[in-house]
Motif scaffolding. Structure first.
Motif, short mmCIF file in Angstrom:
data_model
loop_
_atom_site.label_atom_id
_atom_site.label_comp_id
_atom_site.label_asym_id
_atom_site.label_seq_id
_atom_site.Cartn_x
_atom_site.Cartn_y
_atom_site.Cartn_z
N ILE A 441 0.98 -1.18 0.09
CA ILE A 441 -0.07 -0.27 0.31
C ILE A 441 1.24 0.94 0.64
CG2 ILE A 441 -1.94 0.92 1.56
CD1 ILE A 441 -2.74 -1.27 2.15
N CYS A 442 2.12 0.87 0.76
CA CYS A 442 2.76 2.50 0.90
C CYS A 442 3.64 2.44 -0.12
CB CYS A 442 3.83 2.17 2.08
SG CYS A 442 4.47 3.49 2.52
N SER A 444 2.34 2.06 -3.36
CA SER A 444 1.67 1.93 -4.56
C SER A 444 1.19 3.91 -4.41
CB SER A 444 0.45 1.09 -4.43
OG SER A 444 0.41 -0.35 -4.66
N LEU A 445 1.15 4.16 -3.07
CA LEU A 445 0.68 5.66 -2.59
C LEU A 445 2.11 6.34 -3.31
CD1 LEU A 445 -1.72 5.84 0.38
CD2 LEU A 445 -2.30 5.79 -1.96
N THR A 446 2.87 5.91 -2.81
CA THR A 446 4.40 6.33 -2.55
C THR A 446 4.12 6.79 -4.93
OG1 THR A 446 5.53 6.17 -1.48
CG2 THR A 446 6.97 6.76 -3.01
N ILE A 448 1.79 6.63 -7.17
CA ILE A 448 0.96 7.52 -7.64
C ILE A 448 1.26 8.81 -7.09
CG2 ILE A 448 -1.65 7.66 -7.65
CD1 ILE A 448 -1.78 4.93 -6.62
N GLY A 449 1.58 8.71 -5.76
CA GLY A 449 1.95 10.37 -5.90
C GLY A 449 3.37 11.11 -6.49
N PHE A 474 -4.15 14.45 0.63
CA PHE A 474 -3.15 13.54 -0.72
C PHE A 474 -1.80 13.73 -0.14
CE2 PHE A 474 -0.74 11.52 -3.45
CZ PHE A 474 -1.52 10.15 -3.83
N VAL A 478 -0.39 10.53 2.07
CA VAL A 478 0.73 10.41 1.97
C VAL A 478 2.47 10.06 2.86
CG1 VAL A 478 3.10 9.74 0.43
CG2 VAL A 478 0.46 10.20 -0.63
N MET A 481 2.20 8.74 5.95
CA MET A 481 2.15 7.28 5.57
C MET A 481 4.24 7.22 5.77
SD MET A 481 1.28 5.55 1.82
CE MET A 481 2.55 6.61 1.50
#
Length: 538
Positions: A441-442, A444-446, A448-449, A474, A478, A481
């Motif tokens: 998850i981390c 993926s969000l990294t 995407i960001g 967001f 992030v 996170m």
């Protein structure tokens, strides 16, 4: 036998720790979503056309005279729709920030940076042919003043004669209609240290340049700055997270040195990740409130690049350590193929950033997007970086999937163990899988960001119709996170000084043979790493 805290921490204490970390993550999202304003603000300013002639101000055209509209006699306004543009004696003046509803505003040092994007209005005449692509030469000068300065106390900041590639099209070529022209990246300031800024733009009176431009009527400036409220929230989060991560990092390294062995590779990687995060968390933005630091944008990019490189490298090593077999000793040399890709990507981004923002420290009007070759290089480079981030994410998913398969295959040996050892390994495997899901998850969000951040930053420069809304929630989520994830790793994978017992059983002899290949020296993840590295025995 000793292990890590994640292996020996009781379920109740682990639950409390997880709840605290998730609460911190939830608060980070809420702070950005409910308290912070949007990250940036844009203001569209119409340039006032001033006539630069000896009769207007008593001085020859093209001197160091500043033109502005908030003082009588400093600008003789002209109607550019009626006057011929061939004279090239018009100065377009922009005052930033512009007044609204007859109220004068000023910039705050919390607003961090300022980007100027220019839009050109060219009117269609049947006797003038405007090519679809041309070179536009601009003589741009930037000045500043503060609240305590007099109305005419403008001080020179920078000036430059620049060229930009201008592309114009028109759907229905009718007399008096405007061409649709591309936007032009004009300047970028890495700090907003002063209250007011003044921009004077001339079209040079030289027959060798701007021959194909046609009749320019208006110039529009889009002034983009970071919102001061968002900066305050962002710096507040850094101020809170910085001492927390630094203290946990020191505690983690102290526990490592209490062991009678040298630190393992994964422990060094965790230390590097904690140091990179502490560097990113350091609230150096406070210095820009007292000093003019135009390199802050470049410094921020470098700090974030170091953290990205360390985080991506840690994930590869973290997954790779659970794919080793037997007594293989690992070092960074073993991962040189994986890490070289990360290193090349980060060094390329650094080189690109130095070419763009590094040069802007000397000349804020410089832009790598000014030439066709530079624009193609910059755009293709960002696209390649975004594609590389996506490929890296797929490769990381593949490695973690192999780790799950590896552990599942070797889990078949658990029924032959004693009750205490079997329950211990089952608990450790369950916790490890939960952590790996959090890692995905981390990651993926990294990624995407990173992609959305590059697109959001470059959409004005690319001149593409890209509708992307980067909310404050967001950004702060992030960022929170990253801190929560790193804090969790430092806490859970620090060496534990507790012992977990082994029940005596009839199978202890066979179990001793079964695990004879496991290393007896404590390491950073003794139980699970040793279990995942154990060579399968028929």
């Amino acid at each position: 036998m000793q292990g890590t805290i994640i292996e020996n921490l009781s379920g109740r204490k682990l639950s409390v720790l997880v709840v605290l970390l998730l609460t911190g993550l939830f608060v980070s999202f809420l702070v950005g979503g409910l308290i912070a304003p949007p990250p940036s603000n844009s203001q569209l300013i119409l340039g006032t056309a001033c006539l630069d002639t000896p009769n207007a101000n008593g001085t020859p055209p093209g001197t160091d005279q500043w033109f502005y509209i908030r003082s009588p006699g400093k600008c003789q306004e002209v109607d550019t729709h009626k006057i011929s543009d061939n004279a090239r004696q018009i100065v377009y003046t922009f005052m930033m920030p512009s007044a609204r509803d007859e109220q004068i505003f000023d910039y705050s040092r919390w607003q961090h940076s300022l980007i100027g994007v220019l839009q050109v209005d060219i009117i269609h005449h049947s006797e003038i042919v405007v090519p679809p692509s041309m070179k536009l030469t601009l003589d741009a000068r930037l000045a500043y003043r503060n609240k305590d300065d007099p109305e005419d106390g403008w001080k020179h900041y920078t000036s430059s004669v620049v060229e930009r590639n201008l592309e114009c099209t028109i759907d229905k070529p009718r007399e008096g209609h405007n061409y649709k022209c591309s936007t032009l990246s004009l300047f970028e300031l890495g700090s907003l240290f002063h209250n007011y800024y003044l921009l004077n733009v001339r079209l040079p009176n030289d027959p060798k340049v701007n021959r194909d431009v046609g009749h320019v009527t208006d110039l529009w400036l889009v002034a983009i700055n970071q919102n001061g409220g968002f900066t305050k929230v962002w710096v507040t989060l850094k101020t809170i997270y910085f001492p927390i991560t630094l203290l946990i990092l020191c505690w983690y390294w102290r526990r490592i040195h209490m062991l009678q062995r040298s630190p393992a590779l994964l422990e060094y990687m965790l230390l590097g990740l904690g140091c990179a995060l502490s560097l990113l968390n350091m609230p150096v933005e406070y210095l820009s409130l007292a000093f003019d630091l135009p390199f802050m944008l470049l410094l921020e990019d470098v700090r974030q690049g170091v953290f990205y490189a360390m985080l991506l490298s840690f994930w590869l090593v973290f997954a790779g350590e659970h794919l080793m077999e037997g007594d293989q000793k690992t070092s960074l040399k073993h991962y040189w193929r994986h890490l070289s890709a990360v290193g090349i990507g980060c060094l390329s981004l650094l080189f690109f950033d130095m070419c763009e923002r590094g040069t802007q420290l000397r000349n804020p009007f410089y832009s790598i997007w000014a030439t066709n070759l530079g624009a193609q290089f910059a755009l293709s480079f960002i696209m390649v970086a975004a594609a590389s981030a996506g490929i890296y994410l797929l490769f990381l998913f593949y490695m973690i999937w192999k780790v799950f398969i590896n552990i599942s295959v070797k889990r078949a040996v658990l029924p032959s163990m004693s009750s205490a050892r079997r329950l211990h390994y089952e608990g450790v495997i369950y916790r490890f899988k939960f952590l790996m899901i959090a890692t995905l998850i981390c990651a993926s969000l990294t990624v995407i960001g990173f992609i959305l951040g590059q697109v959001s930053e470059g959409q004005w420069k690319w001149d593409q119709d890209i509708a992307i809304e980067m909310t404050s929630g967001f950004f702060t989520g992030v960022y929170g996170m990253w801190n929560i994830y790193t804090i969790a790793l430092l806490c859970l994978y620090a060496p534990s000084h507790k012992q977990w017992p082994v029940e005596p059983s009839d199978s202890s002899v066979s179990e001793e043979i079964e695990f004879s290949r496991l290393p007896t020296e404590p390491n950073e993840m003794l139980s699970l790493t040793a279990f995942s590295r154990k060579t399968a025995i028929d």
